[in-house]
Each structure stands twice: as C-alpha cells, then as structure tokens.
Design a protein around this motif. Sequence first.
Motif, PDB file in Angstrom:
ATOM      1  N   LYS A   1      54.567 100.800  26.884  1.00  0.00           N
ATOM      2  CA  LYS A   1      55.744  99.977  27.181  1.00  0.00           C
ATOM      3  C   LYS A   1      55.590  98.589  26.562  1.00  0.00           C
ATOM      4  CE  LYS A   1      57.077 102.281  31.450  1.00  0.00           C
ATOM      5  NZ  LYS A   1      57.217 102.155  32.908  1.00  0.00           N
ATOM      6  N   ALA A   2      54.376  98.053  26.614  1.00  0.00           N
ATOM      7  CA  ALA A   2      54.116  96.741  26.012  1.00  0.00           C
ATOM      8  C   ALA A   2      54.319  96.807  24.499  1.00  0.00           C
ATOM      9  CB  ALA A   2      52.704  96.270  26.352  1.00  0.00           C
ATOM     10  N   ASP A   3      53.841  97.882  23.879  1.00  0.00           N
ATOM     11  CA  ASP A   3      54.011  98.048  22.438  1.00  0.00           C
ATOM     12  C   ASP A   3      55.486  98.170  22.064  1.00  0.00           C
ATOM     13  OD1 ASP A   3      51.276  97.908  22.017  1.00  0.00           O
ATOM     14  OD2 ASP A   3      51.011 100.086  21.835  1.00  0.00           O
ATOM     15  N   ALA A   4      56.265  98.896  22.879  1.00  0.00           N
ATOM     16  CA  ALA A   4      57.694  99.067  22.605  1.00  0.00           C
ATOM     17  C   ALA A   4      58.421  97.723  22.712  1.00  0.00           C
ATOM     18  CB  ALA A   4      58.302 100.085  23.572  1.00  0.00           C
ATOM     19  N   LEU A   5      58.041  96.923  23.696  1.00  0.00           N
ATOM     20  CA  LEU A   5      58.670  95.614  23.848  1.00  0.00           C
ATOM     21  C   LEU A   5      58.265  94.683  22.711  1.00  0.00           C
ATOM     22  CD1 LEU A   5      60.513  93.813  25.430  1.00  0.00           C
ATOM     23  CD2 LEU A   5      58.631  93.291  26.967  1.00  0.00           C
ATOM     24  N   GLN A   6      57.012  94.768  22.279  1.00  0.00           N
ATOM     25  CA  GLN A   6      56.579  93.966  21.134  1.00  0.00           C
ATOM     26  C   GLN A   6      57.373  94.339  19.884  1.00  0.00           C
ATOM     27  OE1 GLN A   6      52.183  94.106  20.853  1.00  0.00           O
ATOM     28  NE2 GLN A   6      52.322  91.903  20.578  1.00  0.00           N
ATOM     29  N   LYS A   7      57.651  95.627  19.718  1.00  0.00           N
ATOM     30  CA  LYS A   7      58.442  96.064  18.565  1.00  0.00           C
ATOM     31  C   LYS A   7      59.853  95.496  18.641  1.00  0.00           C
ATOM     32  CE  LYS A   7      60.179 100.096  16.061  1.00  0.00           C
ATOM     33  NZ  LYS A   7      61.330  99.332  15.607  1.00  0.00           N
ATOM     34  N   GLN A   8      60.467  95.521  19.825  1.00  0.00           N
ATOM     35  CA  GLN A   8      61.805  94.957  19.995  1.00  0.00           C
ATOM     36  C   GLN A   8      61.803  93.466  19.648  1.00  0.00           C
ATOM     37  OE1 GLN A   8      63.403  95.153  23.981  1.00  0.00           O
ATOM     38  NE2 GLN A   8      65.293  94.117  23.409  1.00  0.00           N
ATOM     39  N   LEU A   9      60.777  92.757  20.086  1.00  0.00           N
ATOM     40  CA  LEU A   9      60.675  91.334  19.776  1.00  0.00           C
ATOM     41  C   LEU A   9      60.517  91.122  18.271  1.00  0.00           C
ATOM     42  CD1 LEU A   9      58.337  90.321  22.726  1.00  0.00           C
ATOM     43  CD2 LEU A   9      60.702  89.536  22.394  1.00  0.00           C
ATOM     44  N   ARG A  10      59.627  91.906  17.648  1.00  0.00           N
ATOM     45  CA  ARG A  10      59.394  91.802  16.205  1.00  0.00           C
ATOM     46  C   ARG A  10      60.676  92.086  15.422  1.00  0.00           C
ATOM     47  NH1 ARG A  10      54.706  94.303  16.686  1.00  0.00           N
ATOM     48  NH2 ARG A  10      55.621  96.332  16.346  1.00  0.00           N
ATOM     49  N   ASP A  11      61.443  93.083  15.878  1.00  0.00           N
ATOM     50  CA  ASP A  11      62.708  93.427  15.222  1.00  0.00           C
ATOM     51  C   ASP A  11      63.705  92.267  15.283  1.00  0.00           C
ATOM     52  OD1 ASP A  11      61.691  95.913  14.619  1.00  0.00           O
ATOM     53  OD2 ASP A  11      62.798  96.971  16.203  1.00  0.00           O
ATOM     54  N   ASN A  12      63.501  91.356  16.237  1.00  0.00           N
ATOM     55  CA  ASN A  12      64.361  90.179  16.383  1.00  0.00           C
ATOM     56  C   ASN A  12      63.656  88.910  15.911  1.00  0.00           C
ATOM     57  OD1 ASN A  12      67.020  90.929  17.866  1.00  0.00           O
ATOM     58  ND2 ASN A  12      65.429  92.160  18.852  1.00  0.00           N
ATOM     59  N   ASN A  13      62.637  89.087  15.061  1.00  0.00           N
ATOM     60  CA  ASN A  13      61.889  87.971  14.464  1.00  0.00           C
ATOM     61  C   ASN A  13      61.253  87.039  15.494  1.00  0.00           C
ATOM     62  OD1 ASN A  13      62.503  88.757  11.753  1.00  0.00           O
ATOM     63  ND2 ASN A  13      64.557  87.950  12.095  1.00  0.00           N
ATOM     64  N   ILE A  14      60.717  87.635  16.555  1.00  0.00           N
ATOM     65  CA  ILE A  14      60.024  86.866  17.587  1.00  0.00           C
ATOM     66  C   ILE A  14      58.579  87.328  17.628  1.00  0.00           C
ATOM     67  CG2 ILE A  14      59.886  86.330  20.051  1.00  0.00           C
ATOM     68  CD1 ILE A  14      62.943  86.850  20.168  1.00  0.00           C
ATOM     69  N   ASP A  15      57.655  86.408  17.369  1.00  0.00           N
ATOM     70  CA  ASP A  15      56.232  86.714  17.445  1.00  0.00           C
ATOM     71  C   ASP A  15      55.809  86.768  18.901  1.00  0.00           C
ATOM     72  OD1 ASP A  15      55.861  86.730  14.675  1.00  0.00           O
ATOM     73  OD2 ASP A  15      55.454  84.573  14.620  1.00  0.00           O
ATOM     74  N   SER A  16      54.777  87.555  19.183  1.00  0.00           N
ATOM     75  CA  SER A  16      54.270  87.628  20.553  1.00  0.00           C
ATOM     76  C   SER A  16      52.764  87.867  20.529  1.00  0.00           C
ATOM     77  CB  SER A  16      54.975  88.739  21.334  1.00  0.00           C
ATOM     78  OG  SER A  16      54.720  90.008  20.751  1.00  0.00           O
ATOM     79  N   LEU A  17      52.158  87.488  21.628  1.00  0.00           N
ATOM     80  CA  LEU A  17      50.730  87.663  21.815  1.00  0.00           C
ATOM     81  C   LEU A  17      50.536  88.555  23.023  1.00  0.00           C
ATOM     82  CD1 LEU A  17      47.784  86.769  21.112  1.00  0.00           C
ATOM     83  CD2 LEU A  17      48.126  84.889  22.718  1.00  0.00           C
ATOM     84  N   LEU A  18      49.878  89.703  22.839  1.00  0.00           N
ATOM     85  CA  LEU A  18      49.653  90.661  23.907  1.00  0.00           C
ATOM     86  C   LEU A  18      48.432  90.247  24.709  1.00  0.00           C
ATOM     87  CD1 LEU A  18      50.469  93.418  25.167  1.00  0.00           C
ATOM     88  CD2 LEU A  18      48.871  94.473  23.567  1.00  0.00           C
ATOM     89  N   LEU A  19      48.608  90.119  26.021  1.00  0.00           N
ATOM     90  CA  LEU A  19      47.541  89.724  26.928  1.00  0.00           C
ATOM     91  C   LEU A  19      47.398  90.745  28.037  1.00  0.00           C
ATOM     92  CD1 LEU A  19      48.740  86.034  27.355  1.00  0.00           C
ATOM     93  CD2 LEU A  19      46.940  86.816  25.817  1.00  0.00           C
TER      94      LEU A  19
END
Length: 109
Positions: A86-104
Amino acid sequence: MTSPSDDSDAAEATIGSETGSETQPSAEADVSYMLQVGSFKRASDADGFRAKLALLGIESKVQSVTIDNKDTWHRVQVGPIAGRSKADALQKQLRDNNIDSLLLRAKHN
C-alpha cells in the motif's frame, strides 16, 4: 521547500527498506509506514502543500519539529499506511503527480 530527505532530523527515522528478503506475506500488514512528502520552514507553506495533497484525495498531517533548539521545520506526512504494498502504491501515485516522498517505517510503542 526542501526535499523530504533534506530535513536533518530525518536521520532518526528508520528507512523502510527491508533487511530480510524472506518477508512473510501475512506479516506485511503488521508493518506500517509513513511517507514524508515535504519539510517547510513556514507553517503556511506546509498547510498549502497539505491542500494540494487533499485535492489528490490524500490525507496528510503536519508535524512541527525543532532542530537543535533553534530551527523549526514543518513536515508534511502521510500515514500510517498498513503494509509495504500500500505504501508503494501511494508512493507511485505521488510520483505520478511529481511529488517526491521519503518512505519511513512507523514506530510502534
């Protein structure tokens, strides 16, 4: 805004890379994650970024932290998120919208 990894206090967090490659699928949901998507000096900038996420249907919160008793940063975070997939899927959604994220990896008491 700084990128999620520019926050000097982020070193305290456990990065979400799995240490063992043989993870049990049923145990995956027992691990929860947070995504840090931004870190701002001004609270108003953090709130504006939260609004951008809300328009994408992503709930977030702001965590204010003081570094070395002088600098205050306002971290925009999403989560907790149950399970790595689920975290990976949300990171992909963020990336698709040009938003960087840091997984913790979220801390449990």
